[in-house]
Design an enzyme around this catalytic site. Structure first.
Site, PDB file in Angstrom:
ATOM      1  N   HIS A 209       0.952  -1.252   0.001  1.00  0.00           N
ATOM      2  CA  HIS A 209      -0.021  -0.002   0.004  1.00  0.00           C
ATOM      3  C   HIS A 209       0.925   1.198  -0.187  1.00  0.00           C
ATOM      4  O   HIS A 209       1.982   1.247   0.849  1.00  0.00           O
ATOM      5  CB  HIS A 209      -0.716  -0.025   1.058  1.00  0.00           C
ATOM      6  CG  HIS A 209      -2.010  -0.909   1.156  1.00  0.00           C
ATOM      7  ND1 HIS A 209      -2.033  -2.232   1.103  1.00  0.00           N
ATOM      8  CD2 HIS A 209      -3.306  -0.918   1.556  1.00  0.00           C
ATOM      9  CE1 HIS A 209      -3.003  -2.890   1.152  1.00  0.00           C
ATOM     10  NE2 HIS A 209      -3.890  -2.058   1.471  1.00  0.00           N
ATOM     11  N   GLU A 212      -1.890   5.968  -0.650  1.00  0.00           N
ATOM     12  CA  GLU A 212      -3.261   5.951  -0.225  1.00  0.00           C
ATOM     13  C   GLU A 212      -3.422   7.316   0.501  1.00  0.00           C
ATOM     14  O   GLU A 212      -4.091   8.428   0.133  1.00  0.00           O
ATOM     15  CB  GLU A 212      -3.804   4.829   0.519  1.00  0.00           C
ATOM     16  CG  GLU A 212      -5.117   4.834   1.119  1.00  0.00           C
ATOM     17  CD  GLU A 212      -5.588   3.583   1.790  1.00  0.00           C
ATOM     18  OE1 GLU A 212      -4.368   2.999   2.296  1.00  0.00           O
ATOM     19  OE2 GLU A 212      -6.577   3.337   2.195  1.00  0.00           O
ATOM     20  N   ASP A 291     -11.920  -3.053   1.581  1.00  0.00           N
ATOM     21  CA  ASP A 291     -12.695  -3.717   2.814  1.00  0.00           C
ATOM     22  C   ASP A 291     -14.285  -3.350   2.411  1.00  0.00           C
ATOM     23  O   ASP A 291     -14.883  -2.513   3.076  1.00  0.00           O
ATOM     24  CB  ASP A 291     -12.333  -2.913   3.856  1.00  0.00           C
ATOM     25  CG  ASP A 291     -10.837  -2.864   3.981  1.00  0.00           C
ATOM     26  OD1 ASP A 291     -10.367  -3.882   4.717  1.00  0.00           O
ATOM     27  OD2 ASP A 291     -10.038  -1.885   3.676  1.00  0.00           O
TER      28      ASP A 291
END
Ligand code: ADE
Ligand code: ZN
Length: 350
Positions: A209, A212, A291
């Site tokens: 990641h 972000e 998610d």
């Protein structure tokens, strides 16, 4: 066979949602713990004699309002506490797979966060065995293909990541890749340079990641220090033209998550989502749910709500879905199979 872009223009706006639903899709950015629907959470809490901090499914859902990544992560780690047995990990994974199978998702690459469970005393074998049981069943019963990605929590230490890698060693045949997630700001990729070097020695694929919430510099670090094979999110790369050029020239896959970006206030509204700019810049972007239980949508909802908000046309939709197949870590034969199915669906709509 690849269909000429001109044929897409014959697909009218009213057919775009049916097109999204019909296309065979691949999901490359999904945290299995983030697919934990409140209804299932309550069921497993009862089964395990655990009392949740919320009285009802409705009260829990109302708490899903986040100002940033950390506010979400606080609830996400709380939710995980309910997972205790192999059966729990199986039930969680099976519920996600059944859901996306109904959306024509044909290949999944699933993250899980072993440290979030190890630190609660749930052993590695319990976690991975339950998850794999569901994945293998979905492969044999639904024709789903998959890769499992073990993700390191970046708010924890390098030492903890190395210990987790040791625990993973008996299961390396089943773990295809490693990732890096959790609180991004203040935990740059460089903190894990040696861990990821060790993972590369073990022939694991690498993703992280980056960009972000964190700055473009974290994306550069993921590329140069971790030597990633892809980038999860990557939104803030657009702030740095040299980085955009690097990502476009290398056709680095970005696993972008529109509803996650909205819910975590990475974008203020979906109409301002950077996907059109990413495609215009020649970036290899894909759409994913991150998610889904917390952000209000699985694969189809992400594509549909993005289409409605930014007005994606058929060519853009097909490019995004094609990118997720070609950019996946599926076997080459599987990619050929899924691309042929995609072309068939497109020709039915053209
Ligand atoms: N863990 C689960 N979802 C995440 C996200 N969107 N960013 C970082 N870590 C995560
Ligand atoms: Zn994520």
């Amino acid at each position: 066979m690849t269909i000429a872009a001109s044929t897409y223009t014959s697909i009218t706006t009213k057919h775009l949602i049916p097109l999204i639903k019909a296309l065979p899709k691949a999901e490359l950015h999904l945290h299995i713990e983030g697919s934990f629907e409140p209804e299932l959470m309550f069921k497993l809490a009862q089964r395990n004699n655990i009392t949740l901090s919320y009285d009802s499914v409705e009260a829990l859902k109302e708490a899903y309002q986040f100002n940033n990544l950390q506010e979400f992560l606080d609830l996400y780690y709380q939710g995980m506490n309910v997972l205790q047995t192999q059966q729990d990990y199986y039930d969680l994974t099976r519920a996600y797979l059944d859901k996306v199978h109904r959306q024509n998702v044909r290949h999944v690459e699933i993250f899980w966060d072993p440290q979030g469970h190890l630190e609660r005393g749930i052993d590695f074998a319990t976690q991975i065995t339950g998850i794999l049981q569901a994945l293998k069943e979905a492969r044999s019963q639904q024709g789903m293909s998959y890769r499992l990605i073990m993700s390191f929590l970046r708010h924890l230490s390098e030492e903890s990541a190395f210990e987790t890698l040791e625990q993973a060693k008996p299961y390396l045949d089943e773990i295809y890749a490693v990732g890096l997630d959790s609180s991004e700001q203040g935990h740059p990729p460089e903190k894990f340079e040696r861990v990821f070097a060790a993972c590369r020695e073990l022939d694991l694929k690498i993703t992280a990641h980056a960009g972000e919430e964190g700055p473009p510099d974290y994306v550069w670090q993921a590329l140069d220090l971790l030597q990633v094979d892809r980038i999860d999110h990557g939104n803030r790369s657009l702030e740095d033209p040299a980085l955009v050029k690097r990502l476009a020239d290398s056709q680095m896959v970005l696993t972008v998550c529109p509803l996650s970006n909205l819910k975590l206030q990475v974008v203020k509204d979906l109409g301002q989502h950077p996907i059109p700019a990413m495609l215009t810049a020649g970036l290899k972007a894909t759409i994913n749910s991150d998610d889904p239980a917390y952000f209000g949508g699985y694969m189809d909802e992400n594509l549909i709500q993005l289409q409605q908000a930014v007005g994606l046309n058929a060519e853009q939709i097909i490019t995004l879905v094609r990118n997720s197949i070609t950019g996946s870590w599926a076997e080459e034969e599987r990619k050929v199979e899924l691309l042929a199915e995609l072309d068939k669906v497109v020709s039915q709509f053209s």
